[in-house]
Motif scaffolding. Structure first.
Motif, mmCIF file in Angstrom:
data_model
loop_
_atom_site.group_PDB
_atom_site.id
_atom_site.type_symbol
_atom_site.label_atom_id
_atom_site.label_comp_id
_atom_site.label_asym_id
_atom_site.label_seq_id
_atom_site.Cartn_x
_atom_site.Cartn_y
_atom_site.Cartn_z
ATOM 1 N N VAL A 1 55.269 15.140 -61.435
ATOM 2 C CA VAL A 1 54.660 15.710 -60.234
ATOM 3 C C VAL A 1 55.587 15.664 -59.023
ATOM 4 O O VAL A 1 55.188 15.312 -57.916
ATOM 5 N N ASP A 2 56.857 16.021 -59.263
ATOM 6 C CA ASP A 2 57.790 16.246 -58.162
ATOM 7 C C ASP A 2 57.647 17.698 -57.718
ATOM 8 O O ASP A 2 57.126 18.543 -58.452
ATOM 9 N N LEU A 3 58.128 18.002 -56.530
ATOM 10 C CA LEU A 3 57.991 19.349 -55.989
ATOM 11 C C LEU A 3 59.343 20.008 -55.804
ATOM 12 O O LEU A 3 60.353 19.342 -55.568
ATOM 13 N N VAL A 4 59.350 21.321 -55.919
ATOM 14 C CA VAL A 4 60.531 22.137 -55.675
ATOM 15 C C VAL A 4 60.278 22.958 -54.420
ATOM 16 O O VAL A 4 59.198 23.541 -54.269
ATOM 17 N N ASP A 5 61.247 23.022 -53.534
ATOM 18 C CA ASP A 5 61.117 23.818 -52.317
ATOM 19 C C ASP A 5 61.225 25.294 -52.696
ATOM 20 O O ASP A 5 62.316 25.846 -52.838
ATOM 21 N N LEU A 6 60.084 25.929 -52.881
ATOM 22 C CA LEU A 6 60.047 27.304 -53.370
ATOM 23 C C LEU A 6 60.664 28.285 -52.373
ATOM 24 O O LEU A 6 61.357 29.228 -52.779
ATOM 25 N N GLU A 7 60.401 28.093 -51.118
ATOM 26 C CA GLU A 7 60.938 29.006 -50.111
ATOM 27 C C GLU A 7 62.466 28.965 -50.090
ATOM 28 O O GLU A 7 63.130 30.002 -49.960
ATOM 29 N N ARG A 8 63.024 27.777 -50.257
ATOM 30 C CA ARG A 8 64.481 27.634 -50.255
ATOM 31 C C ARG A 8 65.094 28.314 -51.473
ATOM 32 O O ARG A 8 66.097 29.022 -51.367
ATOM 33 N N LEU A 9 64.487 28.118 -52.639
ATOM 34 C CA LEU A 9 64.984 28.778 -53.847
ATOM 35 C C LEU A 9 64.791 30.288 -53.766
ATOM 36 O O LEU A 9 65.644 31.057 -54.218
ATOM 37 N N GLY A 10 63.691 30.708 -53.184
ATOM 38 C CA GLY A 10 63.446 32.138 -53.019
ATOM 39 C C GLY A 10 64.505 32.800 -52.157
ATOM 40 O O GLY A 10 64.947 33.925 -52.438
ATOM 41 N N ALA A 11 64.938 32.094 -51.114
ATOM 42 C CA ALA A 11 65.981 32.629 -50.232
ATOM 43 C C ALA A 11 67.319 32.732 -50.960
ATOM 44 O O ALA A 11 68.066 33.705 -50.781
ATOM 45 N N ILE A 12 67.607 31.742 -51.814
ATOM 46 C CA ILE A 12 68.850 31.775 -52.595
ATOM 47 C C ILE A 12 68.821 32.944 -53.580
ATOM 48 O O ILE A 12 69.806 33.675 -53.741
ATOM 49 N N ALA A 13 67.687 33.116 -54.255
ATOM 50 C CA ALA A 13 67.552 34.219 -55.214
ATOM 51 C C ALA A 13 67.727 35.565 -54.521
ATOM 52 O O ALA A 13 68.411 36.461 -55.040
ATOM 53 N N LYS A 14 67.137 35.721 -53.368
ATOM 54 C CA LYS A 14 67.251 36.976 -52.626
ATOM 55 C C LYS A 14 68.693 37.236 -52.203
ATOM 56 O O LYS A 14 69.200 38.369 -52.325
ATOM 57 N N LYS A 15 69.375 36.211 -51.721
ATOM 58 C CA LYS A 15 70.752 36.346 -51.266
ATOM 59 C C LYS A 15 71.671 36.811 -52.379
ATOM 60 O O LYS A 15 72.588 37.613 -52.153
ATOM 61 N N HIS A 16 71.439 36.319 -53.602
ATOM 62 C CA HIS A 16 72.345 36.608 -54.714
ATOM 63 C C HIS A 16 71.783 37.647 -55.691
ATOM 64 O O HIS A 16 72.379 37.881 -56.751
ATOM 65 N N GLY A 17 70.649 38.252 -55.357
ATOM 66 C CA GLY A 17 70.086 39.296 -56.215
ATOM 67 C C GLY A 17 69.608 38.797 -57.557
ATOM 68 O O GLY A 17 69.728 39.500 -58.564
ATOM 69 N N LEU A 18 69.039 37.592 -57.595
ATOM 70 C CA LEU A 18 68.575 36.984 -58.835
ATOM 71 C C LEU A 18 67.060 37.082 -58.953
ATOM 72 O O LEU A 18 66.347 37.223 -57.960
ATOM 73 N N ILE A 19 66.563 37.006 -60.180
ATOM 74 C CA ILE A 19 65.127 36.998 -60.436
ATOM 75 C C ILE A 19 64.639 35.555 -60.331
ATOM 76 O O ILE A 19 65.131 34.673 -61.036
ATOM 77 N N PHE A 20 63.682 35.319 -59.463
ATOM 78 C CA PHE A 20 63.145 33.970 -59.252
ATOM 79 C C PHE A 20 61.802 33.861 -59.967
ATOM 80 O O PHE A 20 60.854 34.577 -59.645
ATOM 81 N N ILE A 21 61.738 32.971 -60.965
ATOM 82 C CA ILE A 21 60.539 32.780 -61.782
ATOM 83 C C ILE A 21 60.000 31.374 -61.567
ATOM 84 O O ILE A 21 60.755 30.398 -61.628
ATOM 85 N N VAL A 22 58.695 31.257 -61.350
ATOM 86 C CA VAL A 22 58.064 29.960 -61.120
ATOM 87 C C VAL A 22 56.933 29.738 -62.111
ATOM 88 O O VAL A 22 56.071 30.610 -62.291
#
Length: 393
Positions: free
Chosen positions: A161-182
């Motif tokens: 039950v650790d958390l991932v900063d979704l907004e931060r990963l979403g910004a990285i995916a957008k910057k590099h044109g990657l598909i972000f799956i959660v």
């Protein structure tokens, strides 16, 4: 300002397929493998996809359509596809989107079966992966290669039950044109909508909180329409689609998701607070417990903390065995999100296929206990845990 769109709970109840001539109040089950055509032209146009209609239940079925529409509204997604299990959804999503030579950038803290896909099966098709630590997101961009296609994460993670900063990963995916799956299984769409934070696709094991009563296996992927179209075209050929009966059952279950999850969360927080004050507990982690290291992030991303918590019993393996053997009410099972409280030992069950080193890297200690807190009376849940902890002395 008055809300113009229905609330979450209303969508969960009122999203239904069109009524038949019988004007039924509750959607019927369409237990049919195929559908008939009006004439030769109707048949041709249907297979040519000039018409949006049911052809064969491996492709689509009214019950599956209702379920997908409902989850799409819950998650804020454009489209989706329902699968026979959560892992069918995970595998099919990757299989539809990736090609030989592609690279997955994934959080290290993921479900054991997903890890097995990455390490045992995808390499056969020359699909590689690299893991990143969820507490070191500043290093993620350095791990991206020209072959990277997907960023993948679970939040909250299983089982710690650790958390991932979704907004931060979403910004990285957008910057590099990657598909972000959660993978949003632990939270459910009621507590968290990853698309709001930049996710392109969201995966659920419907077997867990969505069903909520331990009755069916199911999975679903929802998100961007162009990506879902690729997943759909893979799935209609490969055949991992959800059965009409399970789709119907799951859609009915979602009508009570909000009220069930509210109770799950209240009970889980009380159990976490109890465990935090017990002398035989080394540590306890629950997202909405103020002592959780990512409590602030949990408050940002989630409506409440969910049904799952993790803790460690003092005294090592022997104390842990005594604790599990003393449990009377809670079920010893590997499932979660059930109306019945469930307790499990991840190192010897859900994540037993990982090496000791891999478990340690994921934060899974030998003494970790995972509880999926159910809907029983809170005094009975805590009473059983309390007597089992006292038995290890």
């Amino acid at each position: 300002m008055k809300k113009t769109n229905p609330h979450f709970e209303t969508d969960a109840i009122r999203t239904q397929i069109e009524r038949t001539t019988f004007l039924e109040h509750s959607s019927p089950i369409y237990m049919t493998s195929s559908f008939v055509f009006e004439d030769a032209e109707d048949m041709r146009a249907s297979f040519a996809e000039e018409k949006d209609r049911n052809i064969y239940s491996r492709y689509s079925n009214p019950n599956g359509t209702e379920l997908i529409d409902k989850v799409c509204k819950m998650e804020g997604a454009e489209a989706g596809f329902a699968f026979a299990s959560g892992m069918a959804a995970v595998f099919s999503t990757f299989a539809a989107l990736l090609e030989s030579g592609d690279h997955i950038l994934s959080a290290r803290n993921i479900f054991g079966s997903t890890h097995s896909l990455f390490t045992q099966f995808f390499p056969k098709w020359k699909i590689t992966h690299t893991y990143f630590r969820i507490d070191e997101l500043e290093n993620v961009e350095a791990l991206i290669t020209p072959k990277t296609k997907v960023i993948y994460a679970e939040s909250p993670t299983n089982p710690g039950v650790d958390l991932v900063d979704l907004e931060r990963l979403g910004a990285i995916a957008k910057k590099h044109g990657l598909i972000f799956i959660v993978d949003n299984c632990f939270a459910s769409p009621y507590l968290q909508q990853p698309i709001k934070f930049g996710a392109h696709l969201v995966i659920h094991s419907g077997t867990k909180l969505m069903d909520g009563q331990g009755r069916v296996l199911a999975g679903i992927t929802v998100g961007r329409a162009d990506l879902i179209d690729k997943i759909y075209r893979f799935a209609r050929i490969a055949g991992p689609s959800l059965s009409p009966f399970n789709a119907w059952l799951l859609s009915k279950s979602l009508e009570t998701l909000a009220v069930r999850v509210d109770r799950h969360c209240r009970n889980a927080l009380e159990v976490a607070q109890f465990l935090e004050g017990h002398t035989n507990v080394q540590w306890v982690k629950y997202p909405f417990l103020p002592s959780h290291p990512q409590h602030k992030l949990a408050r940002k991303q989630m409506k409440a903390g969910g049904c799952v918590l993790a803790f460690e019993v003092k005294g090592g393996v022997q104390a842990g065995r005594k604790f599990f053997d003393a449990i009377k009410l809670l079920s010893l099972s590997a499932n979660l999100g059930d109306s019945r409280s469930i307790i499990t030992h991840p190192a010897s069950t859900t994540h037993s296929k990982l090496s000791e080193k891999e478990r340690m890297e994921s934060g899974i200690t030998d003494g970790m206990v995972r509880i999926s807190v159910g809907l029983e009376h809170i005094e009975d849940i805590i009473g059983d845990i309390s007597q089992a902890l006292d038995a290890i002395c």
